[in-house]
Design an enzyme around this catalytic site. Structure first.
Site, PDB file in Angstrom:
ATOM      1  N   ARG A  56      -4.600  49.426  38.870  1.00 22.78           N
ATOM      2  CA  ARG A  56      -4.297  48.007  39.014  1.00 22.78           C
ATOM      3  C   ARG A  56      -5.320  47.324  39.930  1.00 22.78           C
ATOM      4  NH1 ARG A  56      -0.621  46.867  41.867  1.00 22.78           N
ATOM      5  NH2 ARG A  56      -0.178  48.894  42.802  1.00 22.78           N
ATOM      6  N   LYS A 199       3.574  46.578  35.306  1.00 21.40           N
ATOM      7  CA  LYS A 199       3.909  46.067  36.632  1.00 21.40           C
ATOM      8  C   LYS A 199       4.047  44.545  36.635  1.00 21.40           C
ATOM      9  CE  LYS A 199       4.413  49.897  38.815  1.00 21.40           C
ATOM     10  NZ  LYS A 199       5.807  50.342  39.127  1.00 21.40           N
ATOM     11  N   HIS A 218      12.129  49.612  43.206  1.00 19.19           N
ATOM     12  CA  HIS A 218      11.066  50.535  42.806  1.00 19.19           C
ATOM     13  C   HIS A 218      11.555  51.942  43.148  1.00 19.19           C
ATOM     14  CE1 HIS A 218       6.616  51.906  43.154  1.00 19.19           C
ATOM     15  NE2 HIS A 218       7.028  51.948  41.906  1.00 19.19           N
ATOM     16  N   SER A 236       3.693  57.222  46.827  1.00 23.42           N
ATOM     17  CA  SER A 236       2.933  58.319  46.221  1.00 23.42           C
ATOM     18  C   SER A 236       2.781  59.479  47.199  1.00 23.42           C
ATOM     19  CB  SER A 236       1.546  57.812  45.800  1.00 23.42           C
ATOM     20  OG  SER A 236       0.788  58.838  45.234  1.00 23.42           O
ATOM     21  N   LYS A 240       8.839  61.962  44.938  1.00 27.00           N
ATOM     22  CA  LYS A 240       9.881  61.221  44.221  1.00 27.00           C
ATOM     23  C   LYS A 240      10.090  61.753  42.810  1.00 27.00           C
ATOM     24  CE  LYS A 240       9.036  57.121  42.545  1.00 27.00           C
ATOM     25  NZ  LYS A 240       8.798  55.688  42.305  1.00 27.00           N
ATOM     26  N   THR A 241       9.001  61.934  42.079  1.00 20.88           N
ATOM     27  CA  THR A 241       9.111  62.415  40.701  1.00 20.88           C
ATOM     28  C   THR A 241       9.640  63.837  40.659  1.00 20.88           C
ATOM     29  OG1 THR A 241       7.289  60.982  40.001  1.00 20.88           O
ATOM     30  CG2 THR A 241       7.825  62.840  38.581  1.00 20.88           C
ATOM     31  N   ASP A 255      11.202  55.031  37.578  1.00 20.35           N
ATOM     32  CA  ASP A 255      10.371  54.124  38.369  1.00 20.35           C
ATOM     33  C   ASP A 255      10.979  52.769  38.708  1.00 20.35           C
ATOM     34  OD1 ASP A 255       7.813  53.801  39.647  1.00 20.35           O
ATOM     35  OD2 ASP A 255       7.235  52.423  38.056  1.00 20.35           O
ATOM     36  N   ARG A 320      -2.926  59.238  33.412  1.00 13.75           N
ATOM     37  CA  ARG A 320      -1.530  58.865  33.185  1.00 13.75           C
ATOM     38  C   ARG A 320      -1.073  59.223  31.778  1.00 13.75           C
ATOM     39  NH1 ARG A 320       1.744  56.220  37.333  1.00 13.75           N
ATOM     40  NH2 ARG A 320       0.266  55.570  38.935  1.00 13.75           N
TER      41      ARG A 320
END
Length: 534
Positions: A56, A199, A218, A236, A240-241, A255, A320
């Site tokens: 981004r 986003k 988020h 990051s 979390k994942t 997410d 990704r």
């Protein structure tokens, strides 16, 4: 090829062919015919490139100022204002570019799994890759919903192959990402990174949902057999994942979510997972979701076998995969859940100060939610040679439109209404900071998460941390008791005290920027901290 015929004349777009809501096989065919670098991986995923921009461009994001929103928006370095006249210049530039094509792609879909709150989104793009990406990321309408779609609530004009004019007012580069809430339009110029669309929709939801008293978040979310929902927040590198992926629990989403009076719902119809260093052993759900219909972005692969090298970084480390959420074996469809019983804030504390787990009351939850703390370590970014504290409001400041206190107050309201427990879990260092101590064992962290989710942690004995004010459980099944209190793991207790005071001061200094616009309840937390009195 299109699901139904559609005219785009209302936007000033007149092209020979509009491909609307094409199927993945059709978009594969289009991509292989028209995208120079498109290919198919050995497991059937579509490999594509976003070229120059592989992430981004937050410094190039603008929101159009308008009397109806000006008092709502948290203006500053994140939400940078622009006037409508300049937006219309960019919009005209995008429309002109779209009109140079004989064929463009339209994706109509929904954002938000709860039909009471979902919005209709239309994507207009020139690349089949972008159409397939948003086919995956939006909630896919059935044929009847496509026929009855009508006018969308928001439109994204993705002319990312065409640059913005850097000489235009407000432009800082040839990339410009612009959102106009009054016109309900979003324009992309000068970047082909698909994540800008995803986003952009999240930013839209982050404005319109709180206006209805709904908390946008988020976060990831999962649910157990007893309908016990858990939310996971974390920046990051915090896990979390990894920690929200649990074979014993169903995944609601990875997410973006909203929390209404009825419970939570996922905003998206798919997942956008990082692929760097991906292995089946470490992330089996993500690894197995990479199949036909998945978009693989900027990955390295063997040109003969088309086997993907997930360790490769020749394009970017931000590789990704975009895939529909039903590609996750234990996904919960529809992606909705009841009110969360537990909220887990994940942080990777490289200073070795925070306990493996802490219990937060409602006010502390607001404070830590606004702070959004983790730490970078040496080697994660250019120029980082020692641990650096990182704070991102609401664990996603780049996408927040209102002042962070708006989201924090909605969070506190939901917590109090539903008796939700909030936990701060440190996946970082123990026994000393980075370079001296050791990273918290994933095995122990999983045991802590399990104890939170099965209710064991709620009844565990605890002591109060005088510096930060939260309660620290001192026992957890399958976790050595000595690591539950971090000072006990340091060889030098005075050195721990010094590091703890330093971190608490970082929290205090960071929070000062949020005092204006925050409730008195939140601000009082700052001045009742021992760190503030030093």
């Amino acid at each position: 090829m299109s699901g139904t015929s559609i005219s785009l004349e209302q936007y000033g777009i007149n092209v020979n062919t509009v491909v609307r809501n094409a199927t993945p096989p059709q978009l594969y065919q289009e991509a292989l015919a028209h995208e120079p670098d498109a290919s198919i991986s050995s497991v059937g995923a579509l490999i594509v490139s976003s070229y120059e921009k592989t992430g981004r461009s937050p410094k190039d994001k603008r929101i159009v100022e308008h009397p109806s929103i000006n008092s709502d928006v948290w203006w500053g370095n994140i939400n940078i204002g622009m006037d409508e006249e300049t937006f219309m210049i960019s919009r005209g530039r995008a429309i002109d570019y779209l009109n140079t094509h004989n064929k463009i792609y339209v994706v109509d879909g929904f954002a938000g799994w709860d039909p009471n709150y979902r919005i209709k989104v239309r994507i207009i793009a020139t690349r089949p890759y972008h159409a397939l990406f948003m086919h995956n990321m939006l909630i896919r309408p059935n044929s009847e919903e496509v026929d009855d779609f009508g006018d969308p609530d928001y439109v994204i004009f993705n002319a990312g192959q065409f640059p913005a004019n850097p000489l235009t007012k407000y432009m800082t580069s040839k990339t410009s990402v612009e959102l106009c809430f009054d016109r309900k339009e979003f324009v992309i110029l000068g970047t082909e990174y698909a994540g800008e669309m995803k986003k952009g929709i999240f930013s839209i939801m982050n404005y319109i949902m709180p206006k209805q008293g709904i908390l946008s978040m988020h976060s990831s979310a999962n649910v157990g057999e007893d309908d016990d929902v858990a939310l996971f927040f974390g920046l990051s590198g915090t896990g979390k994942t990894t920690l929200s992926a649990d074979p014993k629990r169903q995944l609601i989403g990875d997410d973006e979510h909203c929390w209404s009076d009825d419970g939570i719902f996922n905003i998206e119809g798919g997942c956008y997972a990082k692929c760097i260093n991906l292995t089946e052993e470490k992330e089996p759900d993500i690894f197995r979701a990479i199949q036909f219909g998945t978009v693989l972005e900027n990955v390295d692969y063997d040109k003969d076998t088309h086997v993907v090298d997930f360790d490769g970084t020749s394009h970017t480390e931000n590789t990704r995969a975009s895939y529909p959420i039903e590609y996750i074996k234990n996904a919960k469809i529809p992606c909705v859940g009841s009110h969360p019983q537990n909220i887990i804030f994940l942080t990777c504390d490289a200073f070795g100060v925070l306990p493996p787990v802490s219990k937060l009351n409602s006010s502390q939850a607001m404070y830590h939610f606004i702070s959004g703390y983790t730490a970078k370590v040496a080697g994660t970014e250019m120029g980082v040679t020692e641990p650096e504290a990182t704070f991102s409001a609401c664990f996603g400041a780049a996408f927040m439109v209102w002042h962070p206190s708006k989201y924090a107050e909605l969070l506190a309201k939901r917590i109090e209404q539903n008796g939700t427990s909030v936990w701060l879990v440190n996946t970082g260092w123990s026994g000393g900071g980075y370079g001296e101590g050791e990273r918290m064992s994933l095995k122990y962290t999983r045991s802590i998460i399990d104890a939170i989710l099965d209710g064991t942690m709620k009844d565990a004995p605890s002591v109060k941390n005088d510096l930060f004010g939260f309660d620290v459980p001192t026992e957890c099944p399958d976790v050595p008791s000595e690591i539950m209190l971090p000072r006990n793991t340091w060889s030098d207790g005075d050195a721990y005290d010094e590091a703890a005071l330093k971190l608490a001061t970082m929290f205090r200094d960071n929070f000062k920027q949020f005092e204006e616009g925050s409730s008195q309840e939140i601000v009082c937390l700052l001045y009742t901290s021992d760190a503030a009195d030093e």
